[in-house]
Write an enzyme that holds these catalytic residues in place. Structure first.
Site, PDB file in Angstrom:
ATOM      1  N   ASP A  53      42.123  14.302  44.624  1.00 41.25           N
ATOM      2  CA  ASP A  53      43.561  14.390  44.868  1.00 41.25           C
ATOM      3  C   ASP A  53      43.914  14.043  46.306  1.00 41.25           C
ATOM      4  OD1 ASP A  53      43.785  15.205  42.294  1.00 41.25           O
ATOM      5  OD2 ASP A  53      44.933  17.025  42.741  1.00 41.25           O
ATOM      6  N   HIS A 199      39.223  17.696  46.781  1.00 38.97           N
ATOM      7  CA  HIS A 199      40.115  17.077  47.765  1.00 38.97           C
ATOM      8  C   HIS A 199      39.262  16.369  48.814  1.00 38.97           C
ATOM      9  CE1 HIS A 199      42.892  19.934  45.875  1.00 38.97           C
ATOM     10  NE2 HIS A 199      43.845  19.134  46.285  1.00 38.97           N
TER      11      HIS A 199
HETATM   12 ZN    ZN Z   1      47.506  17.383  45.990  1.00 36.73          ZN
END
Ligand code: ZN
Length: 234
Positions: A53, A199
């Protein structure tokens, strides 16, 4: 007076309970009021999807190199604003054959937002993804996994799939604290059809390498293969 107090107490309890219900609903990974949400695939086959992400940022070359070494095609849910800032990096992700998904334009919590705001956030980002050269179906993932009413309604009206995840090491502070705790968590919690969320853009290059290399190695040793989310869902 006692009666009024009792009514007040009941009203406050009901309000608190509905607020809690609403909170659970907007954070739920597997359920939303409208449209399809996918957090994993129900399968016996040992295939999984690695999803990243946010981003892109200036570490794209390094992330791509590490994925190439591990022979993995991943799915990147990109932020529109970041694509505008790093257009060449977005193009490189596309050219390397990874899947690109939409993670909204400005990465805000998509709750209590107007329909036109939501539409703009999604369509502007779709356009940037197309400008980066991506031709496949563009899957969607809401920032912070939050979605309620307006967003799922828009997605269902536009026949868009919402992709969440079932393995998220970074949601637990004691796991998220280092790559050495993230990797074992992923290896332990991944099952056939899992969608793993990381992430990766926010880590140093050394940590990026450590996480990708060791997740790839560990899961391959357990017999898993990696696919993009679209491939996984086919
Ligand atoms: Zn995000």
């Amino acid at each position: 007076m006692k009666k009024i107090a009792a009514i007040l107490l009941i009203s406050v309890s009901v309000l608190l309970l509905s607020a809690y219900g609403l909170y659970k609903l907007m954070n739920a990974c597997t359920f939303q009021l409208f449209g399809e949400v996918v957090s994993s695939l129900d399968t016996n086959q040992k295939t999984v999807a690695l999803t990243f992400d946010d981003g892109p940022n200036d570490k794209a070359d390094h992330v791509l190199h590490t994925l190439e070494q591990a022979n993995i095609k991943a799915t990147f849910f990109l932020i529109g604003e970041s694509i505008e800032k790093y257009p060449e990096e977005a193009e490189k992700l596309v050219q390397a054959g990874h899947e690109i998904g939409n993670h909204t334009y400005s990465h805000q919590r998509m709750i209590f937002k107007s329909p036109s705001f939501i539409e703009n956030e999604i369509e502007k980002t779709d356009q940037l993804i197309r400008e980066a050269g991506y031709e496949g179906e563009i899957l969607f993932r809401p920032p912070y996994g939050k979605k309620i009413l307006g967003l799922p309604y828009y997605l269902s009206q536009h026949d868009r799939k919402t992709i969440t995840w079932d393995v998220e090491p970074e949601s637990y502070p004691e796991v998220a604290k280092s790559p050495e705790t993230i990797v074992p968590y992923v290896l332990q919690h991944t099952k056939p059809g899992s969608i793993i969320l990381l992430h990766i853009w926010h880590y140093s290059k050394e940590k990026q390498s450590y996480i990708i290399e060791n997740v790839a190695k560990g899961l391959k040793e357990k017999g898993y293969t990696f696919q993009t989310v679209s491939q996984l869902l086919q």
